[in-house]
Design an enzyme around this catalytic site. Structure first.
Site, PDB file in Angstrom:
ATOM      1  CB  CYS A 113      43.495  41.212  37.339  1.00  0.00           C
ATOM      2  SG  CYS A 113      45.207  40.906  36.884  1.00  0.00           S
ATOM      3  CG  HIS A 250      43.316  44.388  40.144  1.00  0.00           C
ATOM      4  ND1 HIS A 250      44.153  43.492  40.784  1.00  0.00           N
ATOM      5  CD2 HIS A 250      43.797  44.531  38.884  1.00  0.00           C
ATOM      6  CE1 HIS A 250      45.084  43.106  39.936  1.00  0.00           C
ATOM      7  NE2 HIS A 250      44.901  43.723  38.784  1.00  0.00           N
ATOM      8  CG  ASN A 280      48.610  43.122  38.913  1.00  0.00           C
ATOM      9  OD1 ASN A 280      47.879  42.363  39.549  1.00  0.00           O
ATOM     10  ND2 ASN A 280      48.335  43.537  37.689  1.00  0.00           N
TER      11      ASN A 280
END
Ligand code: UT7
Length: 323
Positions: A113, A250, A280
């Site tokens: 990520c 993020h 996500n």
């Protein structure tokens, strides 16, 4: 001093939208639980045969169009992904070929990520040392392919998509008034690599594997690490949260974003949030959010933008740029 100036941004999402209500038909979950615990309402899911490189090419073309530049002027592609088309070659080389580019270099970066922050920092370093003049930095993922669709604790959180920025070498004064990437910080701590991982790989199981996560542990470290690295960047540049126009984080969990904002005293309306629609999307989430806020007019030329991420590894990092 050479600066890597962001000249364009673009994104690409698969057509299919999977809502929380759709998910409640697949696993024992509810729209209420997912919204309350994560802030996610829906995510995009790649169609059969739609690959990470397809989304990456879509995002790259959109970013080039926004920058008003030809693909052939690009001499570096850095693509962040944990869901490459193949184990090798790098998905970046597939994107390079599909854009008709036969010069320069293209490679993948793997920091889960945090991948976009790692890729941006890598491209910025190569530009500033004179190795490249125009770079595409792409975050692209098809996490739907590595989700265990029977595990409600993970499959409700992730989605597919891609985002890209075009960086261009330009002379700056070396002050904070310059446009472009002003600083960045990367961190990792491999002691935690069993908290968020994929249970397969070419040299261990010879399979692709599925994503596994100790959600609570990741959450706890995320708020601490993200707040620390944002603080590190602001201290280095002698800035306070009030000096920064936009936080582009993020997009893992709304509660992580709110917790970090509270810790650093950042007003909630300065944080760009797209996880409600995208879920996500790992390395793609920052450029997807950046594209959203640039195209809807929130981020204006000259604004200071602080990007941050934390992910598997653990890896985490932040980058400060003047748009
Ligand atoms: O992008 C990389 C970084 N990733 C992250 O930052 C993710 C970090 N973690 C998180 O976002 C949160 O920890 C989650 C959203 C994953 C989970 O939220 P939580 O508040 O930590 O919930 P939990 O895991 O403690 O689960 C609470 C309860 C459990 O039931 P019991 O044991 O209390 O009876 C779970 O079994 O919720 C249950 N549960 C669910 N219930 C309905 C777990 N998943 C679901 C679900 N639907 N999808």
């Amino acid at each position: 001093m050479l600066r890597s100036v962001m000249q364009g941004v673009g994104s690409c999402l698969p057509e299919r939208v999977l809502t929380n209500h759709d998910l409640a038909k697949l696993v024992d979950t509810s729209d209420e639980w997912i919204v309350e615990r994560s802030g996610i309402h829906a995510r995009h899911i790649a169609a059969d045969g739609e690959k990470t490189s397809d989304l990456a090419v879509g995002a790259a073309l959109a970013a080039l169009k926004h920058a008003g530049m030809e693909a052939n002027s690009i001499d570096l592609i850095v693509l962040a992904t944990s869901t490459p088309d193949q184990t090798f070659p790098a998905t970046a080389t597939t994107v390079q070929a599909r854009l008709g580019i036969t010069h320069g270099a293209a490679f993948d970066v793997q920091a889960v990520c945090s991948g976009f922050i790692y890729a941006l920092t890598t491209a910025d370093a190569l530009i500033r040392c004179g190795h490249a003049k125009r770079a595409l930095v792409i975050g692209a993922e098809t996490f739907s392919r590595i989700l265990d669709w029977t595990d409600r604790s993970t499959c409700v959180l992730f989605g597919d998509g891609a985002g890209a920025v075009v960086l261009e070498a330009q002379q700056g004064d070396g002050t904070i008034a310059d446009r472009g990437i002003l600083t960045s910080r990367l961190h990792s701590d491999g002691r935690y690599n069993d908290k968020l991982y994929v249970d397969g790989g070419p040299s261990s199981t010879k399979t692709v594997g599925y994503l596994r996560m100790e959600g609570k542990e990741v959450f706890r470290h995320a708020v601490t690490n993200i707040a620390a690295v944002m603080d590190e960047v602001m201290q280095e540049m002698k800035l306070t949260p009030q000096d920064i126009q936009w936080i582009v984080p993020h997009q893992a969990n709304r509660r992580i974003l709110e917790g970090t904002a509270r810790k650093l005293n950042i007003p909630a309306d300065r944080i760009v949030i797209t996880l409600d629609r995208h879920g996500n999307t790992s390395a793609a989430s920052i450029p997807l959010a950046l594209d959203t806020a640039v195209k809807d007019g929130r981020i204006q030329r000259g604004d200071l933008v602080l990007m941050e991420a934390m992910g598997g590894g653990f890896t985490w990092g932040a980058a400060l740029a003047r748009w």
